[in-house]
Motif scaffolding. Sequence first.
Motif, mmCIF file in Angstrom:
data_model
loop_
_atom_site.group_PDB
_atom_site.id
_atom_site.type_symbol
_atom_site.label_atom_id
_atom_site.label_comp_id
_atom_site.label_asym_id
_atom_site.label_seq_id
_atom_site.Cartn_x
_atom_site.Cartn_y
_atom_site.Cartn_z
ATOM 1 N N GLY A 177 0.805 -1.221 0.000
ATOM 2 C CA GLY A 177 0.000 0.000 0.000
ATOM 3 C C GLY A 177 0.835 1.266 0.000
ATOM 4 O O GLY A 177 0.288 2.374 0.011
ATOM 5 N N VAL A 178 2.163 1.111 0.029
ATOM 6 C CA VAL A 178 3.066 2.252 -0.080
ATOM 7 C C VAL A 178 4.074 1.981 -1.183
ATOM 8 O O VAL A 178 4.341 0.823 -1.536
ATOM 9 C CB VAL A 178 3.812 2.535 1.248
ATOM 10 C CG1 VAL A 178 2.855 2.979 2.333
ATOM 11 C CG2 VAL A 178 4.612 1.322 1.697
ATOM 12 N N LEU A 179 4.635 3.050 -1.735
ATOM 13 C CA LEU A 179 5.734 2.966 -2.677
ATOM 14 C C LEU A 179 6.956 3.601 -2.041
ATOM 15 O O LEU A 179 6.853 4.342 -1.061
ATOM 16 C CB LEU A 179 5.381 3.676 -3.990
ATOM 17 C CG LEU A 179 4.172 3.102 -4.745
ATOM 18 C CD1 LEU A 179 3.861 3.943 -5.975
ATOM 19 C CD2 LEU A 179 4.406 1.644 -5.130
ATOM 20 N N ARG A 180 8.124 3.316 -2.596
ATOM 21 C CA ARG A 180 9.379 3.782 -1.997
ATOM 22 C C ARG A 180 10.144 4.693 -2.946
ATOM 23 O O ARG A 180 10.240 4.422 -4.151
ATOM 24 C CB ARG A 180 10.245 2.586 -1.596
ATOM 25 C CG ARG A 180 11.576 2.974 -0.938
ATOM 26 C CD ARG A 180 12.085 1.840 -0.084
ATOM 27 N NE ARG A 180 11.146 1.582 1.005
ATOM 28 C CZ ARG A 180 11.130 0.460 1.736
ATOM 29 N NH1 ARG A 180 11.999 -0.501 1.473
ATOM 30 N NH2 ARG A 180 10.254 0.313 2.708
ATOM 31 N N LEU A 181 10.684 5.735 -2.382
ATOM 32 C CA LEU A 181 11.583 6.631 -3.104
ATOM 33 C C LEU A 181 12.971 6.567 -2.489
ATOM 34 O O LEU A 181 13.102 6.626 -1.269
ATOM 35 C CB LEU A 181 11.060 8.072 -3.061
ATOM 36 C CG LEU A 181 11.984 9.141 -3.655
ATOM 37 C CD1 LEU A 181 11.184 10.208 -4.390
ATOM 38 C CD2 LEU A 181 12.825 9.828 -2.561
ATOM 39 N N HIS A 182 13.979 6.419 -3.333
ATOM 40 C CA HIS A 182 15.365 6.604 -2.930
ATOM 41 C C HIS A 182 15.909 7.815 -3.682
ATOM 42 O O HIS A 182 15.876 7.843 -4.916
ATOM 43 C CB HIS A 182 16.227 5.389 -3.307
ATOM 44 C CG HIS A 182 16.085 4.229 -2.379
ATOM 45 N ND1 HIS A 182 16.792 3.052 -2.551
ATOM 46 C CD2 HIS A 182 15.340 4.049 -1.263
ATOM 47 C CE1 HIS A 182 16.475 2.204 -1.595
ATOM 48 N NE2 HIS A 182 15.593 2.777 -0.797
ATOM 49 N N LEU A 183 16.380 8.814 -2.967
ATOM 50 C CA LEU A 183 17.049 9.956 -3.585
ATOM 51 C C LEU A 183 18.539 9.813 -3.338
ATOM 52 O O LEU A 183 18.983 9.826 -2.187
ATOM 53 C CB LEU A 183 16.535 11.265 -2.990
ATOM 54 C CG LEU A 183 17.198 12.537 -3.520
ATOM 55 C CD1 LEU A 183 16.827 12.776 -4.985
ATOM 56 C CD2 LEU A 183 16.815 13.752 -2.660
#
Length: 287
Positions: A177-183
């Motif tokens: 139900g969540v997505l992930r961001l890597h910066l």
Amino acid sequence: MDQTDCVAMTSPATTDQTNSTPSPDAKQTFGTEGIAPMERASLVTRILMGIVGWAEGLNLRYSKVGNPPVYDKATFPWARDIEKEWHLIRAELDKVLLRQSELPSFQDISTDVKTISQDTRWKTFFLAGYGLKSENNIKQCPETWRIVQKIPGLKTAMFSIFEPGKHLPAHRGPYNGVLRLHLGLIVPEPRDKLAIRVDKQICHWEEGKALIFDDAFNHEAWNHTDKTRVVLFVDFVKPLRFPARLVNWALLNIAIFTPFIREGLDNHNEWEKRFYAEAEALRNKAS
């Protein structure tokens, strides 16, 4: 596709990002083969996990952005705004890393991570997660905190620090139900020794560039260089249609009451007390 830092391991996945059904080449499975779950005797927890499994099916069916392992950044226009100010985040990270050796290993905060990481090479500096905040850490990184507020549905924000030689084995996240961001903030060379695999795609971080993926797919990451890699690690709510949106909202808002989150909060509070007490002692000694 604006995800030029990812390549397919085999043939490219036939993912239509505007389609709400998962690609036949990219499948999510509940659990990770070869990794046993942490023991949780609570009846309430077992019931909750059954509901989570049902909700994951809804999330795949009613996704507004499709279900690819790795997303085109253009799907999320706010990602460009985050990238534009990455150097401000990097400046605050540099100050945090002055005490890198004192930062907690990930599994010292989230004990369930012990199933995939038991050494001290994966460290974290936590800002917020599922309604909980570290006010002391946020004070150290006010620009970072301001910038991540631009992310709709922000659920977690932290620095994820992979020290030399770290390899996180194949696993899947607890919930889709969540997505992930890597910066990418610190990304050492050589490129071929530092990467993350999500399903059948191998992606390379780039400084100042966002990588957005679904950690509910089998994935692994490694740093086989001799330098530290750091990313800003963010989870945000996956855009969903009704009724999945409502179910997802309910699950994410009761997560704070689960043992997984409560134990992590307690562990972080204990670490934070020691970390800032030592900092205060050093300031008093200097004065």
